[in-house]
Write a protein that holds these residues in place. Sequence first.
Motif, PDB file in Angstrom:
ATOM      1  N   SER A 118       0.836  -1.202   0.000  1.00  0.00           N
ATOM      2  CA  SER A 118       0.000   0.000   0.000  1.00  0.00           C
ATOM      3  C   SER A 118       0.875   1.259   0.000  1.00  0.00           C
ATOM      4  CB  SER A 118      -0.935   0.010   1.215  1.00  0.00           C
ATOM      5  OG  SER A 118      -0.182   0.035   2.419  1.00  0.00           O
ATOM      6  N   GLN A 170      -3.069   1.919   5.072  1.00  0.00           N
ATOM      7  CA  GLN A 170      -2.654   0.690   5.751  1.00  0.00           C
ATOM      8  C   GLN A 170      -3.788  -0.327   5.691  1.00  0.00           C
ATOM      9  OE1 GLN A 170      -1.631   1.843   9.731  1.00  0.00           O
ATOM     10  NE2 GLN A 170       0.193   2.999   9.113  1.00  0.00           N
ATOM     11  N   TYR A 171      -3.375  -1.612   5.711  1.00  0.00           N
ATOM     12  CA  TYR A 171      -4.342  -2.703   5.656  1.00  0.00           C
ATOM     13  C   TYR A 171      -3.946  -3.752   6.690  1.00  0.00           C
ATOM     14  CZ  TYR A 171      -6.008  -0.719   1.267  1.00  0.00           C
ATOM     15  OH  TYR A 171      -6.532   0.125   0.332  1.00  0.00           O
ATOM     16  N   GLY A 231      -2.749  -2.303  10.333  1.00  0.00           N
ATOM     17  CA  GLY A 231      -1.706  -1.292  10.283  1.00  0.00           C
ATOM     18  C   GLY A 231      -0.507  -1.615   9.433  1.00  0.00           C
ATOM     19  N   LEU A 232      -0.577  -2.595   8.539  1.00  0.00           N
ATOM     20  CA  LEU A 232       0.571  -2.951   7.689  1.00  0.00           C
ATOM     21  C   LEU A 232       0.505  -2.205   6.372  1.00  0.00           C
ATOM     22  CD1 LEU A 232       0.642  -6.841   8.213  1.00  0.00           C
ATOM     23  CD2 LEU A 232       2.013  -5.095   9.383  1.00  0.00           C
ATOM     24  N   THR A 233       1.691  -1.962   5.785  1.00  0.00           N
ATOM     25  CA  THR A 233       1.773  -1.347   4.460  1.00  0.00           C
ATOM     26  C   THR A 233       2.211  -2.347   3.394  1.00  0.00           C
ATOM     27  OG1 THR A 233       4.036  -0.642   4.911  1.00  0.00           O
ATOM     28  CG2 THR A 233       2.262   0.929   5.409  1.00  0.00           C
ATOM     29  N   ARG A 248      -9.036  -2.120   4.875  1.00  0.00           N
ATOM     30  CA  ARG A 248      -8.227  -0.931   5.138  1.00  0.00           C
ATOM     31  C   ARG A 248      -8.334  -0.564   6.610  1.00  0.00           C
ATOM     32  NH1 ARG A 248     -10.972   2.796   2.154  1.00  0.00           N
ATOM     33  NH2 ARG A 248     -12.084   3.427   4.040  1.00  0.00           N
TER      34      ARG A 248
END
Length: 847
Positions: free
Chosen positions: A380, A385-386, A389-391, A411
């Motif tokens: 992302s 973030q999805y 909280g990760l990218t 999301r």
Amino acid sequence: MIQQQSSFGGGLNTLLPGNRLPEGASQSLIDAEVFDNTVRPTESFGGEGGGQVFYYEAGESWVGSSGFGSAAGITQLIVSTDTTTAGSGAGDATYASPLIVNPGVVYKISAGDTIEVTELTRGLAQANSFVEYSQDLYVGRDAYSIRVQANGVNVGAKQLTLETGDVDKVHIGDQLVANESLVPNGAIITQVFPASDRIVIDQTPSAVTDSTLIAMNAAPIRILDGNLNSTYRMGLPVPTPTISFTQVGDQNLRADSHSTLWYSTTSGYYPIPYQYGLSLYDEATGAESGMSELSDPASSASNLLKNSTSTNRPAMVSLSDLDTGKYALYRTGGTSSVVKKVANVYVDSTITGSVTNNAADLTLTLANLPAGKARLNWHSFNGHQYTSGLTSDVTDYTSITNGAVSFTLTRSAGADHYIDIIVEIVLDGDGFERIYTPISYAIDSTTSISSGLFLDFIPSRALIDIQPILNTALPPYNLRFVTEVNNFFFGVDNRTLYISRFADPNNWPLAGYISFDNNITALGKRGSDLLVFTDFSVYRVFGSAADSMRKVKVPTVEGVPSGLHRCVKEIMQGVLYVSPNGICFFDGATVTNLTKTLLEEFRLPAETLIENVAGVIDNRYYLVAPVNVNDGYVVDLRQGVRINRTKLTAASLHYRGQTNKLYSEDGYLGGGATKNFEVLTQDFDGGNLQDLKVFRGVQITGESLTGTLQLLIDDVVTDTFTLPGTTFVERMFRCSNARIGRRGTVRVTNGAGRLNVVAVEMDPLAEQVLQRWNYIEVMYAGTLSIDYKIDGVAVVTNYALTAEPNNAVHTAQIFFPAMTEGEVGHLFCQETETNKILRVRVDSEAL
């Protein structure tokens, strides 16, 4: 005087006169084993396990130009039923599919019905050579021809209907030679339908109404892992894709993201153009082909812009003009001129996907995927973030059901959706478990979605350090003498030797060839060297790479005539082969014509060269033919060199290391009844060929010896005897009359048992003078009947010598009639091992 031959281990020698042979040599040896210096019968072919021409160990079957052995013959019928009995229907029937009878089902053939058993593997009628390598079978094939039926062209479907039987010759990948009336530019076979005698080609044929003969170029083929029911073209075609790529996404939205400055510095400049290449993964083996030509370097400047406003935008790569399949994508450019792998991709134009936005959830649904499992590799950007909280992350694998699979990403920060998604799949049945990308997405908000095969944002320094196979092609058509030496494959087309990559018979470098002055007639191997034969030359070929092999000419004119390639065999530390002048041995440095030093004349077993075949076992080289016009040869290299002749016949010979047996179509050597021997000894001349002698008989020592014994005086048979076959043979076979000549020779024909010693009794004729004969004194054992002749006239007839108690030795005097005169006396009786003459003394007076 007695002259004997007690050693026969020297083998055959017809080059020297019979009275000057070296010790142990004989003038004729046929089917005679003489390794232990005696003469014994030889082995013959018989027993179970024989076949033609080559035994495929992994397939547990013989294979030749007529196809496979019993393991490959299957009936052409499908039966699939839950009932206990399935009938075959009324009348004769031919079916187009392999017989499959489910477990627990009885297939019943009714009376009068016929099930035709046919060969499923095709294209072997032109087979000329076989190599088993890593449980796979590689087959070289010769050019051939087919005939298209009258009105047998379906122009729209690119189909040709062949004359009956011709479909068995063809294989996918074979090439139709250009034919003005049918295929002016030639064509390649892409499909074969044996049941209807049809083939499909890759070019549109012209409509013809007459039966048309087409010349064909045969592709070499391979059979994998012992599966006799499937064949594949040998080699992997280099793909010829159309490769395009274009930048997608927004420069500013991707600041400080996974794609920032991925292909250039902040200036937008890169010194080396970006280019992509593609290689194919073989569906059958997973092996990788050579890489295609790189994409046009001019596309780099127009599609990866050299400016600071585009350096964050990834490239969407698309491929076209490809068959469905698995491929490896390579790239060069930026700051690296080295071509490295980017990813594995799966190409299928029917694969589709859709993206659905449902507030915080982004759902990706895919269809028409191959069987296996799939996951998402996502990244992302733009502060989004999805998944807690990760990218960036990789999802768990999800099974593909009926070609479909669906994923939902939730999301956790940001509005709308800003994410790059690379779909990754693992295919069922892929032993390598490679990860492929069938489709990718660049989502710069749900109103700006780009899709394509692969989304590239990988910096050059992060590429996989795997380099492609470069500058390779398929092996040539009509490849002959396919041979593997030191993990390189070799094949021949006229004067050119082609060479594969190391340990890779599916890729043949464009520069991997060596040209010779004349047509190559055979290949052989000695250790890690390949031997290349022409009609009058021998070459060593060696090296560590296909494109840097060296050839070194061996100083000899003893080459291999065309048609004798099946007679080249590795043995001990060298190679035996047949030249125009005889059987030759190459020891790695020099060539020695073995027959020229031992035989007055060399003639092949068969007059048609291709019918001659050789095989090796236990350092013995057998040269035979299906029908021997002349006797075959056995060259025995155990403890020196000896040559024998043989009446063995065979259409093919093949040695199997797993059984340590030499096989022909009739079984293995040693499996049949022994072949009785024939031997012609050296000439016995008493040490002086010029003088005449009186020959009196032949003394034989042997074991269980049977057959026919002949005495020849000056090459004329004078006396014939029958060998007795007793456990131990040691007796004198006396001539019926004294024989006058310069030399005597002994022949044993149809011999069985063991012959140890042959001796001839003779006296110089010059010592036979006119005498008055008084009596003879005979020491004997057993019971005998004596005849005695003087100058050919019987003077004593049927004189009985009776046995003494306990068979004791006794001496008897036999008196001649008064005033008996003459020159040459001769005693005759029929002896055995227990009834025999031990000594004879004559009392006479010279006149």
